[in-house]
Design an enzyme around this catalytic site. Structure first.
Site, mmCIF file in Angstrom:
data_model
loop_
_atom_site.group_PDB
_atom_site.id
_atom_site.type_symbol
_atom_site.label_atom_id
_atom_site.label_comp_id
_atom_site.label_asym_id
_atom_site.label_seq_id
_atom_site.Cartn_x
_atom_site.Cartn_y
_atom_site.Cartn_z
ATOM 1 N NE ARG A 72 -114.815 -108.511 -35.358
ATOM 2 C CZ ARG A 72 -115.131 -108.102 -36.679
ATOM 3 N NH1 ARG A 72 -114.451 -108.762 -37.742
ATOM 4 N NH2 ARG A 72 -116.054 -107.072 -36.940
ATOM 5 C CE LYS A 178 -135.319 -109.464 -40.717
ATOM 6 N NZ LYS A 178 -136.091 -108.831 -41.846
ATOM 7 C CG ASP A 207 -140.890 -113.101 -38.381
ATOM 8 O OD1 ASP A 207 -141.017 -111.772 -38.070
ATOM 9 O OD2 ASP A 207 -141.270 -113.410 -39.615
ATOM 10 C CG HIS A 208 -138.917 -108.086 -35.233
ATOM 11 N ND1 HIS A 208 -138.145 -108.042 -36.280
ATOM 12 C CD2 HIS A 208 -139.883 -106.806 -35.402
ATOM 13 C CE1 HIS A 208 -138.323 -107.285 -37.045
ATOM 14 N NE2 HIS A 208 -139.221 -106.253 -36.483
ATOM 15 C CG HIS A 270 -141.579 -109.615 -41.209
ATOM 16 N ND1 HIS A 270 -140.908 -110.232 -40.125
ATOM 17 C CD2 HIS A 270 -140.623 -108.483 -41.496
ATOM 18 C CE1 HIS A 270 -139.637 -109.760 -39.744
ATOM 19 N NE2 HIS A 270 -139.602 -108.610 -40.466
ATOM 20 C CE LYS A 375 -143.190 -97.562 -39.108
ATOM 21 N NZ LYS A 375 -142.012 -98.267 -39.281
HETATM 22 P P1 NAP Z 1 -123.943 -105.252 -36.454
HETATM 23 O O1 NAP Z 1 -124.259 -104.144 -36.047
HETATM 24 O O2 NAP Z 1 -122.866 -105.567 -37.758
HETATM 25 O O3 NAP Z 1 -123.304 -106.209 -35.407
HETATM 26 C C1 NAP Z 1 -122.516 -107.487 -35.308
HETATM 27 C C2 NAP Z 1 -121.771 -107.718 -33.929
HETATM 28 O O4 NAP Z 1 -121.264 -108.919 -33.980
HETATM 29 C C3 NAP Z 1 -121.307 -106.795 -33.305
HETATM 30 O O5 NAP Z 1 -121.238 -106.503 -31.994
HETATM 31 C C4 NAP Z 1 -119.654 -106.931 -33.845
HETATM 32 O O6 NAP Z 1 -118.882 -106.465 -33.069
HETATM 33 C C5 NAP Z 1 -119.882 -108.617 -33.856
HETATM 34 N N1 NAP Z 1 -119.084 -109.379 -34.630
HETATM 35 C C6 NAP Z 1 -118.993 -109.414 -35.904
HETATM 36 N N2 NAP Z 1 -118.140 -110.193 -36.381
HETATM 37 C C7 NAP Z 1 -117.835 -110.911 -35.631
HETATM 38 C C8 NAP Z 1 -116.626 -112.008 -35.404
HETATM 39 N N3 NAP Z 1 -115.961 -112.366 -36.476
HETATM 40 N N4 NAP Z 1 -116.359 -112.431 -34.174
HETATM 41 C C9 NAP Z 1 -116.878 -111.843 -33.010
HETATM 42 N N5 NAP Z 1 -117.854 -110.726 -32.924
HETATM 43 C C10 NAP Z 1 -118.095 -110.406 -34.364
HETATM 44 O O7 NAP Z 1 -125.265 -106.364 -36.979
HETATM 45 P P2 NAP Z 1 -126.716 -106.097 -36.486
HETATM 46 O O8 NAP Z 1 -127.287 -105.255 -37.155
HETATM 47 O O9 NAP Z 1 -126.752 -106.054 -34.763
HETATM 48 O O10 NAP Z 1 -127.357 -107.544 -36.806
HETATM 49 C C11 NAP Z 1 -127.126 -108.581 -36.065
HETATM 50 C C12 NAP Z 1 -128.206 -109.724 -36.645
HETATM 51 O O11 NAP Z 1 -129.278 -109.689 -36.430
HETATM 52 C C13 NAP Z 1 -127.878 -109.964 -37.984
HETATM 53 O O12 NAP Z 1 -128.348 -111.375 -38.250
HETATM 54 C C14 NAP Z 1 -129.155 -109.226 -38.614
HETATM 55 O O13 NAP Z 1 -129.757 -109.751 -39.945
HETATM 56 C C15 NAP Z 1 -130.083 -109.214 -37.617
HETATM 57 N N6 NAP Z 1 -131.122 -108.121 -37.308
HETATM 58 C C16 NAP Z 1 -130.764 -107.005 -37.173
HETATM 59 C C17 NAP Z 1 -131.730 -105.911 -36.868
HETATM 60 C C18 NAP Z 1 -131.248 -104.518 -36.554
HETATM 61 O O14 NAP Z 1 -132.132 -103.702 -36.458
HETATM 62 N N7 NAP Z 1 -130.002 -104.297 -36.719
HETATM 63 C C19 NAP Z 1 -132.969 -106.294 -37.263
HETATM 64 C C20 NAP Z 1 -133.601 -107.574 -37.394
HETATM 65 C C21 NAP Z 1 -132.578 -108.458 -37.531
HETATM 66 P P3 NAP Z 1 -117.210 -106.394 -33.700
HETATM 67 O O15 NAP Z 1 -117.190 -105.518 -34.758
HETATM 68 O O16 NAP Z 1 -116.515 -105.620 -32.387
HETATM 69 O O17 NAP Z 1 -116.545 -107.794 -33.650
#
Ligand code: NAP
Length: 519
Positions: A72, A178, A207-208, A270, A375
């Site tokens: 966004r 995931k 599933d990494h 996992h 860990k």
């Molecule tokens: P995050 O940091 O909250 O990032 C979300 C992203 O989506 C941001 O780029 C945000 O940017 C964008 N966004 C959010 N709402 C939006 C909307 N309505 N329209 C357009 N863009 C939008 O989340 P994350 O940690 O990267 O996780 C993302 C996914 O990966 C999740 O499903 C999570 O479970 C999975 N995951 C994450 C990790 C990890 O290490 N982080 C590990 C395993 C899995 P804006 O706020 O600018 O819109």
């Protein structure tokens, strides 16, 4: 050959392919545009962009790659490029080489807008068409949904309604992060929504863990060596313990963790994947559907507990205040963003059985938790004791059952414990270990799981991704436990001090004098 000389009409020819470098399979990867929904998010910055850089560094990417980030916040292409550069500099496993990084970031674009806005998808469609024109050929497309799960179905729907799930005879693939589903019912709904437009062969549910070298080594260990498979059954194996212990807490992710808990966060995906790879029958080929057919069969052989059995088969716990690694740690219920009366489990332990010919009667004990003493992710396979100890009468001591330990992290490798004679006049036995460590046996650094998985998704190889029926089987195992825990709003949640090995109640799952391995 120049990239622009490729005929778009002839998809069988791939003259712009870049064979993968040594260490990776030499398979072609077509010119591709990768669209990251959530390009500015934590996952994209910490894992996806650095993984793309490392693939570029190894020459594993196709000659031509374009990258589109979507979020966004208003960002120009240059703004996104600078964020990507910074993220790669900070999180890449190797220091970036300026020329490689510039090459990767040349084709970077950013679209600002909300996932529920039609205008955003109109812009995306336009941009992708322009990229085909400027590249001189139709590009394969990988849509990577690095967003909160509530957007997965909506994004696929937007793509499908515009016909963007197909493209001129080129491949369109969708990688979905995931968690896929919140329980069995929601996983089914999500599968239904995603498969409304997409064919299962286009869907890559991440599933990494499956991208980790040690997890794949589990299959190498079982199926590339003659001496493990003959004992890999109920006749020789006494029990198995799978541990995924974390010393960290929930960080700033209380919002996510409060609604997830340990069972959803680690067991449903996992840990059950590890169990499936450990117990499945040998697949006829290391090919996506052959392998996933075998995993599905064994997952379906795990009988989920009836509601009345949950208390005897599953233990949940929550960390109380304690000391981890020398630092004071607050109780879970005192963490910022956590309800003072939260019943979310930060620890889960299960006893499962695989009801088939090979595994009948062998208990599988799983445990995971936050703020434990260290860990560690490992699988410990304990064999039955020898049937007769001939030298018992000569005062032999210390004979223990053989164990095969596969360590997934932190010190990746395999160790086999043997009973050996202690030098001296008496027949005294002591366990010794035969060890293999990734770090010392292969003098190269293992790639990050996301590198392998992004590359596989670009190549269309779904072997290390979870199929629709498999994901439902995984949820089917934990669903009755989640329901029983959710329904029980009164019994106290077992507490364990941060920095310990988990609640003492977890020991009640182990029968016949067995004990959890020391953490
Ligand atoms: P995050 O940091 O909250 O990032 C979300 C992203 O989506 C941001 O780029 C945000 O940017 C964008 N966004 C959010 N709402 C939006 C909307 N309505 N329209 C357009 N863009 C939008 O989340 P994350 O940690 O990267 O996780 C993302 C996914 O990966 C999740 O499903 C999570 O479970 C999975 N995951 C994450 C990790 C990890 O290490 N982080 C590990 C395993 C899995 P804006 O706020 O600018 O819109």
């Amino acid at each position: 050959m120049s990239a622009t000389s490729l005929s778009v009409q002839d998809p069988s020819r791939v003259p712009d392919d870049n064979p993968l470098v040594e260490g990776l399979e030499r398979l072609p990867v077509r010119s591709t545009v990768i669209v990251i929904f959530g390009g500015t998010g934590d996952l994209a910055q910490r894992k996806l962009l650095p993984a793309l850089y490392n693939l570029a560094h190894e020459g594993a990417l196709p000659d031509h790659i374009e990258l589109v980030g979507i979020a966004r916040r208003p960002l120009t292409d240059d703004g996104f490029r600078e964020r990507a550069r910074e993220a790669i500099g900070r999180f890449s496993r190797r220091a970036p080489d300026a020329a490689v990084l510039d090459g990767l970031l040349r084709g970077v674009h950013h679209l600002s807008g909300s996932f529920d806005s039609d205008g955003l998808f109109d812009q995306l469609q336009e941009l992708l068409s322009e990229l085909d024109v400027s590249t001189g050929r139709a590009l394969n497309r990988v849509f990577y949904l690095a967003t909160a799960p509530e957007f997965f179905a909506a994004i696929v729907d937007q793509l499908g309604r515009r016909g963007m799930h197909e493209h001129d005879g080129r491949e369109v693939r969708v990688v979905i992060e995931k968690p896929f589903g919140y329980d069995l019912e929601s996983a089914r709904r999500q599968n239904h929504a995603v498969l409304h437009y997409l064919d299962e062969s286009q869907v890559f549910r991440i599933d990494h863990y499956l991208g980790k070298e040690t997890v794949q080594n589990l299959m190498a260990l079982r199926f590339a060596n003659a001496f493990f498979e003959p004992v890999w059954n109920r006749n020789y194996i006494d029990h198995v313990q799978i541990t995924a212990a974390e010393d960290i807490g929930i960080g700033g992710r209380a919002g996510y963790y409060e609604s997830a808990g340990a069972l959803r966060d680690l067991v449903q995906n996992h840990m059950l994947q590890l169990l499936a790879l450990l117990t499945m029958e040998p697949p006829t080929a290391f090919e996506a559907n052959r392998l996933r057919d075998e995993k599905l069969k064994v997952l379906e052989a795990i009988v989920p507990p009836a509601p009345s059995e949950v208390a005897a088969m599953a233990v949940r716990g929550q960390y109380s205040a304690g000391v981890v690694g020398g630092s004071e740690s607050p109780a879970y219920r005192s963490e910022e963003g956590v309800a003072a009366d939260s019943r979310t489990e930060t620890f889960a332990a299960l006893r499962l059985h695989v009801s088939n010919w090979r595994w009948a009667g062998v208990p599988f004990y799983l445990r995971t938790g936050k703020r434990l003493s260290r860990k560690l992710t490992e699988i410990a396979v304990t064999l039955k004791p020898v049937p007769h100890l001939a030298f018992q009468s000569s005062g032999s001591v210390g004979v223990q059952s053989n164990q095969i330990i596969l360590t997934v992290q932190p010190d990746e490798g395999v160790s086999v414990s043997l009973g050996a004679k202690i030098p001296g006049a008496r027949m005294r036995i002591r366990p010794v270990n035969m060890e293999f460590h990734y770090g010392t046996s292969f003098l190269s650094e293992s790639p990050e799981a996301y590198e392998r998985l992004i590359l596989d998704a670009m190549r269309g190889d779904a072997t290390l991704f979870t199929r629709n029926d498999e994901i439902e089987a995984l949820w089917g195992i934990v669903d009755p436990i989640l329901s029983a825990w959710h329904a029980d709003t009164r019994s106290p949640i077992a507490q364990y001090p941060a920095g310990s090995a988990g609640p003492v109640e977890a020991a009640t799952l182990l029968e016949d004098g067995r004990a959890w391995r020391r953490l």
